[in-house]
Design an enzyme around this catalytic site. Structure first.
Site, PDB file in Angstrom:
ATOM      1  N   HIS A  53       0.826  -1.207   0.000  1.00  0.00           N
ATOM      2  CA  HIS A  53       0.000   0.000   0.000  1.00  0.00           C
ATOM      3  C   HIS A  53       0.865   1.263   0.000  1.00  0.00           C
ATOM      4  O   HIS A  53       0.595   2.216  -0.720  1.00  0.00           O
ATOM      5  CB  HIS A  53      -0.915  -0.019   1.229  1.00  0.00           C
ATOM      6  N   SER A  99      -8.510   3.805  -3.238  1.00  0.00           N
ATOM      7  CA  SER A  99      -9.470   2.735  -2.983  1.00  0.00           C
ATOM      8  C   SER A  99      -9.588   2.550  -1.482  1.00  0.00           C
ATOM      9  O   SER A  99      -8.668   2.875  -0.734  1.00  0.00           O
ATOM     10  CB  SER A  99      -8.960   1.437  -3.595  1.00  0.00           C
ATOM     11  N   HIS A 100     -10.729   2.050  -1.056  1.00  0.00           N
ATOM     12  CA  HIS A 100     -10.875   1.628   0.336  1.00  0.00           C
ATOM     13  C   HIS A 100     -11.682   0.344   0.343  1.00  0.00           C
ATOM     14  O   HIS A 100     -12.754   0.256   0.944  1.00  0.00           O
ATOM     15  CB  HIS A 100     -11.497   2.750   1.173  1.00  0.00           C
ATOM     16  N   ARG A 121      -8.606  14.683   2.568  1.00  0.00           N
ATOM     17  CA  ARG A 121      -7.409  15.195   3.260  1.00  0.00           C
ATOM     18  C   ARG A 121      -6.241  15.345   2.285  1.00  0.00           C
ATOM     19  O   ARG A 121      -5.476  16.296   2.349  1.00  0.00           O
ATOM     20  CB  ARG A 121      -6.978  14.232   4.369  1.00  0.00           C
ATOM     21  N   ASP A 122      -6.110  14.353   1.390  1.00  0.00           N
ATOM     22  CA  ASP A 122      -5.012  14.402   0.423  1.00  0.00           C
ATOM     23  C   ASP A 122      -5.065  15.680  -0.411  1.00  0.00           C
ATOM     24  O   ASP A 122      -4.041  16.249  -0.767  1.00  0.00           O
ATOM     25  CB  ASP A 122      -5.074  13.198  -0.529  1.00  0.00           C
ATOM     26  N   ASP A 285      -1.307  15.142   5.201  1.00  0.00           N
ATOM     27  CA  ASP A 285      -2.318  14.431   5.974  1.00  0.00           C
ATOM     28  C   ASP A 285      -1.756  13.100   6.454  1.00  0.00           C
ATOM     29  O   ASP A 285      -0.795  12.576   5.893  1.00  0.00           O
ATOM     30  CB  ASP A 285      -3.575  14.212   5.134  1.00  0.00           C
ATOM     31  N   GLN A 330      -7.899   8.554  12.255  1.00  0.00           N
ATOM     32  CA  GLN A 330      -8.288   9.489  11.197  1.00  0.00           C
ATOM     33  C   GLN A 330      -8.219  10.933  11.685  1.00  0.00           C
ATOM     34  O   GLN A 330      -8.002  11.189  12.867  1.00  0.00           O
ATOM     35  CB  GLN A 330      -9.701   9.159  10.722  1.00  0.00           C
ATOM     36  N   SER A 564      -4.484  -0.964  -6.004  1.00  0.00           N
ATOM     37  CA  SER A 564      -5.063  -1.814  -4.966  1.00  0.00           C
ATOM     38  C   SER A 564      -4.974  -3.262  -5.416  1.00  0.00           C
ATOM     39  O   SER A 564      -5.755  -3.704  -6.269  1.00  0.00           O
ATOM     40  CB  SER A 564      -6.521  -1.405  -4.726  1.00  0.00           C
TER      41      SER A 564
END
Lengths: 773, 265
Positions: A53, A99-100, A121-122, A285, A330, A564
């Site tokens: 990742h 992706s999440h 945030r990015d 972030d 977070q 991902s």
């Protein structure tokens, strides 16, 4: 941890026992560099930074080989948290795409919400105002063996997106939802965020020049660090197994849009202060990899070291040093600034915005200093817990994975042309993948910020006017078709690019930049790695061939993205899913068009002939229960001419409505133009000219070959024909807008489709409601 | 004429609300909740924008309604100054008791429940452009001062909790008697069919906005600030979009407050 002088088997047992994902050889290489056994916190730091990742260890070589990340409009390529392209001399658009997937499969609501939270945030940390998001979603078969679970995931994901995005106050401008059984046990939740920033106000996510020499302060801002998300990036870099579900839950982050909303406003005050005083800061972030990743990358990318005191990190309870370092709590940011600015920076967060009273334990804290020694040092309770070369930690490792074409035996189904094509069209309109997305997008606040010009459901792309007083608009669209990917990952990559570009072209915007989120299976398996490489090759070929309008042979740049892998479980792997987001630019939002029919009597034209390439089409799947083999191809020269000429014909006012052809083919495209907006006008089309006379009528209606349906302004027919001829395009007049609510198609003067719009509407609007019930 | 757009932690519409107010000729600024409350007295009118103040903890608007700044706002409203609460702002005004403003009578904005033909077809958040019918007479209410009775106005709604409910069965009758019902959800012809999608959230009698008995405090769920420019409207004629300043129907709300301040001042 003991590594030096111990057998592989022992090291393996120690690593797994500690919950680390590092391989034995990776652990040994770390010990070699340090010339001693690493500490546990050091190993966790490496485990995080060397995860797939964070390090792109399997994908980086392929991405560098194929992707075009530069161009005449690129201000910043993929090297930071988000990519940046110029809009004009003053303004830039900032874009990021992630992706999440894994978290959303386990805890759909929290997983999806965190996805939105991370991506905004990015964009924000580049100094930008976040102005829109998009959500490409892939769920399993809503009518298959896992139907209940699939629907639970789908509902939870949509809830997570609206609960986060709406509260934060960022409109959802685009997205798609595709159901496919390859996602039964691995949903895909991709998220895109865009922002705007002035070119001279961009903030870098690296330590500023001089930070090491002058001993700049490192300040952690936001939510108190807790253990949530500990091991998140490692979990995202493995296949999902049912027996690990309980353990995996702990690796999922807990999102908070409320705190984010307050933080964004405080960040804005910080940015304004630094700009007005001419101070350069570093701002980043905290996402995957948490504090360790954000801090070490900010230091290493500027060539500095850092000395960090974990006891100064504000946190929820007593936590071991590896958790403070690697938890993915977070709603946090990291600031590097001159010490003289520190008191005022702390004041913005702790006093003006009153973080400690707004959210329990939240604040800004000074946690360490920048150094020039190139070491990444952390201390905890008076002990040095980590002391490693910072560039070694962030440099990661590379793997050259093996690739091997997947053996496939796709066949074209043997089918007769159905008798009642009206009924067939109704079935396609009602299918989970072609039907109206209204059921989902009504959950999203598409209007917040008041910048929305074209919203989901009105056209192929969303459009915002993000800067008040300026006329330019930013269009956003996403695309990827997993069924094409199943047959040909190469063409899936190429068509995703072409379709995402067609979408923004359909409103009159110029495809200006793209991002890619590449969702695949386990890269350690040669077939999955081959699929990945094929898709990247396809999308790269398309980005180059469909060049930036006005800049011949300059590819539309891909300035940000995400890979991902490991989207698989023992039940199988996901269909190759290279998801593309395309940002379009239009000089004046007043020139944009929507897809709804405008005036009775207006002529309807087609560009892009129909071909016998229905592999992966909604018609094959819905009506024949087959996937097929002949996947739609992108005819690069034709495609580019169509996209660029459609944009020009809209800009010149010849075209008043446009809709690109995709899911459900010409039939669904025509129906959607009639079913959008007031929806009181019909359409009548003669199919004879739409493709070869040898093509069956069903193929003319449902082929998903690329193309556009254009409604021409009355009186502009000759101008439009002239422009198309000049560009070498065959403009096919198929019919006209009717002053009656019906959809009629003929072939050889015989009616082959005749649908009452009310019946079509019922089918089209009901399909997704049914799939998500 | 200067208005304060009151910003709570979690507000998310303060900027576009200020832009809309300015487009109607009002001056103003965003007023952070933890500023000294007495500074609020310097303004001629107030707006509480939409958002999710304090994360809708407890109930939407419940925490914000207890902030010191709200005490001052009540005092200023008692002086007759105009107050406009939009979406979460409406929820805060209801939680604070400023709306409906009838002593001892209570109402709440509950979760949306969409009902068609006797069946619940959907719940929760919903975002769509809708039509509102103005059911008060012109001059009755600060935020609709310039709008004739029966006029139709289009703007978007975007909320999960806008379903006006009450435990007091006489409340609605009282609101009707006192002409406190300012806006109702209706179809494009102005009919208030009590069924989704015309009644978008299940609100009793399609109520979308109410004022206090004095008429200076207005709360409404839909968002006039997102309908203040023609280019914000869906499916609008591109010709209207090309003029950047062409007003949208929602601007009338802000122009009304301006007119009210002129007249009452």
């Amino acid at each position: 941890m003991r590594i030096i002088g111990h057998l592989d088997q022992e090291v393996e047992t120690n690593l797994r026992g500690a919950g680390l994902g590092l391989t034995v050889s990776e652990a040994r290489s770390i010990a070699d560099i340090l010339r001693r056994d690493p500490t546990l916190p050091e190993l966790f730091n490496y485990d995080t930074m060397w995860s797939e990742h964070c390090s792109y260890k399997s994908s980086r070589a392929t991405l560098q080989e194929f992707l075009h990340t530069t161009g005449p409009n690129v201000v910043q390529g993929p090297e930071e948290d988000a990519g940046i392209v110029a809009i004009d001399d003053t303004w830039c658009v900032v874009i990021a795409h992630e992706s999440h997937n894994h978290p959303s499969q386990i805890l759909p609501n929290e997983g999806a919400a965190t996805g939105i939270g991370g991506i905004v945030r990015d964009v924000n940390c580049m100094g930008a105002k976040v102005v829109a998001t998009a959500d490409p979603l892939r769920f399993g078969d809503p009518n298959g063996p896992d139907a209940n679970h699939v629907r639970w995931v789908a509902e939870g994901v949509v809830d997570g997106i609206w609960q986060y995005g709406n509260a934060l106050g960022v409109p959802v401008m685009a997205g798609d939802v595709v159901f496919d059984d390859s996602f039964d046990t691995n949903c895909l939740v991709n998220v895109v965020a865009i922002g705007v920033v002035k070119r001279d106000e961009i903030i870098k996510s690296r330590a500023p020049p001089g930070a090491g020499e002058k001993g700049y302060d490192v300040i952690l801002i936001g939510k108190p660090t807790d253990s949530s998300g500990f091991g998140g990036v490692t979990f995202a870099s493995e296949a999902l197994r049912a027996e690990d579900e309980d353990a995996n839950r702990g690796a999922i982050q807990i999102p908070d849009p409320f705190l984010k909303n307050v933080l964004f406003k405080a960040n804005q005050d910080l940015f304004e202060m630094t700009r007005s005083e001419g101070i350069t800061i570093g701002f980043k972030d905290l996402g995957g990899g948490g504090f360790t990743c954000a801090s070490s990358e900010m230091g290493a990318s500027a060539g500095y070291g850092m000395d960090l005191d974990l006891d100064l990190v504000h946190r929820a309870g007593d936590l071991p040093p590896e958790v403070i370092g690697c938890a993915e709590t977070q709603e946090r940011f990291l600031l590097i600034c001159p010490p003289k600015m520190t008191p005022r920076a702390l004041n913005i967060y702790n006093e003006d915005w009153d973080l400690p009273n707004v959210y329990e334990g939240a604040r800004a804290s000074m946690v360490g200093k920048m150094t020039t020694n190139g070491r990444y040092i952390t201390r905890h309770k008076g002990r040095e817990t980590c002391n490693v070369p910072i560039e070694h930690l962030t440099g990661g490792i590379r793997y050259q994975r093996e690739e091997k074409p997947r053996e496939m035996h796709h066949m074209e189904p043997a089918i007769e042309v159905p008798q009642d094509l009206s009924q067939v069209l109704l079935r396609v309109l009602a299918s989970p993948n072609t039907s109206s997305r209204e059921h989902v997008y009504r959950y999203y606040d598409t209007e917040v910020q008041g910048n929305t010009v074209i919203r989901p459901g009105e056209a192929d792309a969303g459009l915002i006017a993000p800067v008040r007083g300026e006329r330019f608009g930013i269009a956003l669209s996403v695309d990827s078709n997993p069924f094409y990917g199943r047959i040909s990952p190469y063409w899936a990559g190429a068509t995703a690019v072409a379709e995402a570009m067609r979408n923004v072209a359909s409103i009159g915007a110029v495809p200006w930049t793209m991002t890619d989120c590449l969702n695949f299976g386990n890269p350690e398996k040669p077939e999955a790695f081959w699929e990945f490489r094929e898709a990247v090759r396809g999308l790269s070929d398309a980005a180059k061939a469909l060049w930036l309008k006005g800049h011949q042979n300059a590819p539309v740049p891909i300035v940000s993205g995400n890979v991902s892998f490991y989207n698989e479980s023992p039940e199988g792997t996901v269909d190759p899913s290279p998801v593309i987001a395309c940002v379009g630019l239009i000089d004046d939002v007043g020139d944009a068009v929507t897809m709804n029919l405008k005036e009775p009597g207006n002529n309807i034209f087609l560009i892009g002939p129909r071909f016998d390439e229905l592999g992966g089409s909604d018609y094959y799947r819905t009506v024949c229960g087959a996937t097929g083999a002949n996947v739609p191809q992108v005819r690069f020269d034709l495609e580019r001419k169509m996209i660029h000429t459609t944009i020009d014909s809209i800009a010149r006012g010849f075209v008043v409505s446009a809709h690109d052809i995709s899911n459900g083919g010409l039939g669904a495209t025509a129906a959607e133009m009639a079913l959008t907006g007031k929806a009181d006008l019909g359409i009548e089309l003669a199919l004879d000219r739409a493709g070869s006379s040898r093509l069956g009528t069903d193929r003319l209606i449902f082929s998903e070959s690329s193309g556009f349906l254009l409604e021409c302004r009355a009186g502009a027919e000759e101008d439009l024909a002239g422009l198309m001829k000049e560009r070498g395009l065959d403009l096919m007049r198929l019919g006209a807008v009717k002053d009656a609510p019906e959809l009629v198609m003929t072939r050889k003067d015989t009616k082959v489709v005749c649908l009452d719009l009310e019946a079509a509407r019922k089918a089209w609007t009901g399909g997704l409601v049914e799939a998500m019930r | 004429m200067k208005v304060a757009v009151i910003q709570f932690p979690g507000s998310n519409c303060e900027h576009e609300t200020l832009v809309a107010a300015r487009s109607a000729g009002l001056n103003g600024e965003i007023f952070r909740w933890n500023r000294p409350a007495e500074e609020l007295c310097d303004f001629d009118g107030y707006m509480i924008p939409g958002g999710f103040s304090y994360q809708d903890r407890l109930r939407a608007g419940a925490i914000a309604s207890k902030e010191p700044v709200m005490e001052t706002l009540k005092e200023e409203a008692d002086e007759g100054k105009p107050v406009l609460g939009i979406c979460n702002g409406f929820q805060i005004l209801v939680e604070s008791g400023m709306l409906p403003g009838l002593d001892g009578v209570d109402a709440a904005l509950a979760q949306n429940v969409m009902v068609t033909k006797g069946e619940i077809v959907r719940r929760g958040f919903y975002c769509a452009w809708i039509s509102l019918r103005h059911d008060a007479v012109a001059g009755r209410c600060s935020g609709s001062y310039l709008i004739d009775k029966g006029s139709l106005i289009d703007m978007p709604m975007a909320h999960a909790e806008g379903n006006l409910v009450t435990a007091d069965e006489n409340l609605i009758e009282k609101l009707n008697e006192e002409n406190q019902i300012v806006f109702r959800y209706c179809d494009t012809g102005g009919e208030t069919k009590n069924e989704f999608p015309v009644n978008v959230n299940g609100s009793v009698e399609n109520i979308a906005g109410i004022c206090n008995p004095e008429g200076n405090v207005l709360g409404m769920m839909p968002h006039p600030e997102r309908s203040s420019f023609a280019w914000q409207l869906p499916f609008v004629d591109p010709a209207a979009r090309r003029q950047i300043d062409t007003p949208g129907p929602g601007r009338l709300i802000f122009e009304s407050m301006k007119r009210y301040i002129e007249v009452s001042g």
